[in-house]
Design an enzyme around this catalytic site. Structure first.
Site, PDB file in Angstrom:
ATOM      1  N   ASN A   7       0.878  -1.166   0.000  1.00  0.00           N
ATOM      2  CA  ASN A   7       0.000   0.000   0.000  1.00  0.00           C
ATOM      3  C   ASN A   7       0.919   1.221   0.000  1.00  0.00           C
ATOM      4  O   ASN A   7       1.472   1.592   1.033  1.00  0.00           O
ATOM      5  CB  ASN A   7      -0.885  -0.029   1.254  1.00  0.00           C
ATOM      6  CG  ASN A   7      -1.869   1.131   1.292  1.00  0.00           C
ATOM      7  OD1 ASN A   7      -1.796   2.041   0.448  1.00  0.00           O
ATOM      8  ND2 ASN A   7      -2.763   1.111   2.253  1.00  0.00           N
ATOM      9  N   ARG A  91      -2.719  -2.009  -3.349  1.00  0.00           N
ATOM     10  CA  ARG A  91      -3.969  -1.300  -3.110  1.00  0.00           C
ATOM     11  C   ARG A  91      -3.944  -0.036  -3.967  1.00  0.00           C
ATOM     12  O   ARG A  91      -2.959   0.712  -3.959  1.00  0.00           O
ATOM     13  CB  ARG A  91      -4.058  -0.903  -1.645  1.00  0.00           C
ATOM     14  CG  ARG A  91      -5.267  -0.042  -1.404  1.00  0.00           C
ATOM     15  CD  ARG A  91      -5.219   0.642  -0.082  1.00  0.00           C
ATOM     16  NE  ARG A  91      -6.406   1.452   0.067  1.00  0.00           N
ATOM     17  CZ  ARG A  91      -6.422   2.608   0.708  1.00  0.00           C
ATOM     18  NH1 ARG A  91      -5.343   3.078   1.272  1.00  0.00           N
ATOM     19  NH2 ARG A  91      -7.547   3.294   0.806  1.00  0.00           N
ATOM     20  N   HIS A 180     -13.544   2.308   0.230  1.00  0.00           N
ATOM     21  CA  HIS A 180     -13.544   1.208   1.213  1.00  0.00           C
ATOM     22  C   HIS A 180     -14.192  -0.050   0.641  1.00  0.00           C
ATOM     23  O   HIS A 180     -14.651  -0.915   1.394  1.00  0.00           O
ATOM     24  CB  HIS A 180     -14.336   1.563   2.499  1.00  0.00           C
ATOM     25  CG  HIS A 180     -13.786   2.694   3.298  1.00  0.00           C
ATOM     26  ND1 HIS A 180     -14.594   3.626   3.922  1.00  0.00           N
ATOM     27  CD2 HIS A 180     -12.516   3.041   3.597  1.00  0.00           C
ATOM     28  CE1 HIS A 180     -13.840   4.492   4.569  1.00  0.00           C
ATOM     29  NE2 HIS A 180     -12.567   4.167   4.392  1.00  0.00           N
ATOM     30  N   ARG A 241     -13.371  14.926   8.694  1.00  0.00           N
ATOM     31  CA  ARG A 241     -14.119  15.293   7.481  1.00  0.00           C
ATOM     32  C   ARG A 241     -15.578  15.581   7.830  1.00  0.00           C
ATOM     33  O   ARG A 241     -16.156  14.901   8.681  1.00  0.00           O
ATOM     34  CB  ARG A 241     -14.074  14.175   6.447  1.00  0.00           C
ATOM     35  CG  ARG A 241     -12.729  14.046   5.771  1.00  0.00           C
ATOM     36  CD  ARG A 241     -12.688  12.844   4.848  1.00  0.00           C
ATOM     37  NE  ARG A 241     -11.558  11.994   5.172  1.00  0.00           N
ATOM     38  CZ  ARG A 241     -11.407  10.741   4.766  1.00  0.00           C
ATOM     39  NH1 ARG A 241     -12.324  10.178   4.001  1.00  0.00           N
ATOM     40  NH2 ARG A 241     -10.347  10.047   5.109  1.00  0.00           N
ATOM     41  N   GLU A 385      -8.292  -5.756   4.692  1.00  0.00           N
ATOM     42  CA  GLU A 385      -8.189  -5.418   3.269  1.00  0.00           C
ATOM     43  C   GLU A 385      -6.954  -6.066   2.638  1.00  0.00           C
ATOM     44  O   GLU A 385      -6.979  -6.463   1.480  1.00  0.00           O
ATOM     45  CB  GLU A 385      -8.133  -3.888   3.114  1.00  0.00           C
ATOM     46  CG  GLU A 385      -9.485  -3.254   3.415  1.00  0.00           C
ATOM     47  CD  GLU A 385      -9.384  -1.811   3.873  1.00  0.00           C
ATOM     48  OE1 GLU A 385      -8.906  -1.587   5.011  1.00  0.00           O
ATOM     49  OE2 GLU A 385      -9.792  -0.922   3.120  1.00  0.00           O
TER      50      GLU A 385
END
Ligand code: ADP
Length: 405
Positions: A7, A91, A180, A241, A385
């Site tokens: 990643n 990823r 996601h 956020r 993941e």
């Protein structure tokens, strides 16, 4: 077969090496501060002491070289030679409309990932550097890319289009993509296995609640709607956020506060959410602590966070005409029984009954936390993941080998 999962971020690179015979992680680690003079490599092997090395790592090519070197190092390594690495899985955040599933990297795939730089300017260029760095260090090894957006490519147009002039979609591909996806797919698949029912016969609402947070409606095993949109800013209130706001706030704030576009962008991405309302932290642990200490702003932040999440769950129940399973995952979803209890408290009219004791038990395993008679089953499923990336990489490379004979 040994699979290396990478990643790559702009100044960091995380890795895991999997032995696919039993899907175990042989080693994992990360390189931080790439491009700076004191870069840090941290390397972990189960059952051994962690290793930390500070040196100058000026680019991703050197970062991957260091990772490969440590994997075959006689003292700290886990492989006898680099030839044991049979494939590398990456990823990639944005696959746009081009990638509906994971693919083997080819020159065409690289070109398409470059074409998507505009849609994910912070992420896709960094992933590309990771792919190029593997090319330089392991030139004969197959690479696979796994996209955060791919699982949501099954959304119908009524869910993915914005009600704005269609020319913007046609010219610039402005639409909802969702993120996601790897996590939402992984936890829904795990939930189906745990419940012993086929995923394609269930209606699932999956809540990935970490620093970033999104909810997905999964029907017949496919994503039919998700809360993040063109970018990961839309949807739920998150750590820093804002999630959904009236878009008119942007020009209004720019005028009133004389802010530039980039300042507003930074406000909504980095200085909003839990952080802005609590004035305390973006970390749910500190928000809960603040509530317990009687901090009113922390309490308000928690209530807003829960309220907005519960409204999304309700809207996805309506989108699918009901649901059977509710899943919590990621940092907050897996660890905060307070958050789960507060969300479920307002969902009893669906026939959802949380078992308070099961909810409080701490475990790293996937588990049911609703009462046996609950019409809707509530699960905590730790996301993984990286494992899904390793699996997709393994499958694609094995299929390609079969085709080649
Ligand atoms: P990311 O989106 O960066 O991958 P994670 O899924 O790792 O984030 O989630 C990180 C967040 O999980 C932290 O910011 C923290 O708020 C939350 N978290 C971790 N442990 C706990 C806990 N025990 N209780 C509440 N929240 C937690």
């Amino acid at each position: 077969m040994k699979i290396l999962v990478i990643n790559a971020g702009s100044s960091s690179l995380k890795y895991q090496i999997y032995d696919m015979t039993d899907e175990s992680v042989m080693a994992s680690g990360r390189v931080e501060r790439i491009g700076m003079d004191s870069s840090i490599l941290t390397h972990e092997v189960p059952g051994r002491q962690d290793m930390r090395d500070v040196s100058e790592i000026l680019d991703h090519v050197t970062a991957v070289k260091r990772v490969v070197d440590i994997l075959v190092d006689p003292q700290h390594g886990v492989l006898s030679s680099i030839h044991e690495i049979e494939a590398v899985g990456h990823r990639v955040v944005h696959g746009g409309e081009s990638f509906k599933q994971s693919v083997i990297v080819t020159p065409e795939v690289k070109l398409e990932i470059r074409n998507l730089f505009d849609l994910a300017p912070l992420h896709n260029p960094a992933h590309m550097m990771g792919i190029t760095a593997v090319d330089a260090n392991l030139p004969d090894v197959a690479q696979v890319v796994v996209f955060d957006t791919a699982f949501h490519q099954t959304m119908p147009p009524k869910a993915y289009l914005y009600p704005i002039p269609m020319v913007l979609y046609r010219r610039h591909k402005i639409r909802r993509y969702g993120f996601h996806g790897t996590s939402h797919y992984y936890v829904s698949d795990m939930a189906a296995k745990l419940l012993g029912k086929p995923l394609n016969e269930m209606k699932v609402i999956s809540c990935h609640i970490g620093n970033g947070a999104s909810v997905t409606a999964i029907e017949g095993g496919q994503s039919v709607d998700t809360s993040m949109g063109l970018t990961p800013l839309e949807g739920l209130m998150m750590g820093t956020r804002s999630g959904d706001i009236d878009p008119a706030i942007v020009p209004f704030t720019m005028t009133k506060e004389e802010l530039t576009l980039s300042e507003v962008n930074s406000m909504l991405n980095k200085h909003s959410g839990l952080m802005a309302i609590s004035g305390l932290s973006s970390d749910m642990r500190e928000i809960v602590q603040g509530m317990d200490d009687g901090d009113k702003n922390a309490t308000l932040a928690f209530e807003m966070y829960v309220y907005r999440l519960r409204k999304y769950i309700g809207s996805y129940a309506a989108a699918m005409n009901g649901f059977d399973v509710l899943i919590f995952t990621a940092g907050v979803g897996e660890n905060s029984d307070r958050l789960r209890a507060a969300v479920c408290e307002g969902l009893t009219f669906f026939g959802l009954e949380l078992d308070e004791e099961l909810n409080k038990q701490r475990s790293r395993e996937a588990r049911v936390i609703s009462k046996p008679g609950s019409r809707i089953q509530v699960l905590v499923v730790p996301t993984n993941e990286e494992l899904l990336i390793a699996r997709d990489t393994y499958e694609l490379v094995r299929e390609a080998e079969k085709v080649q004979g």
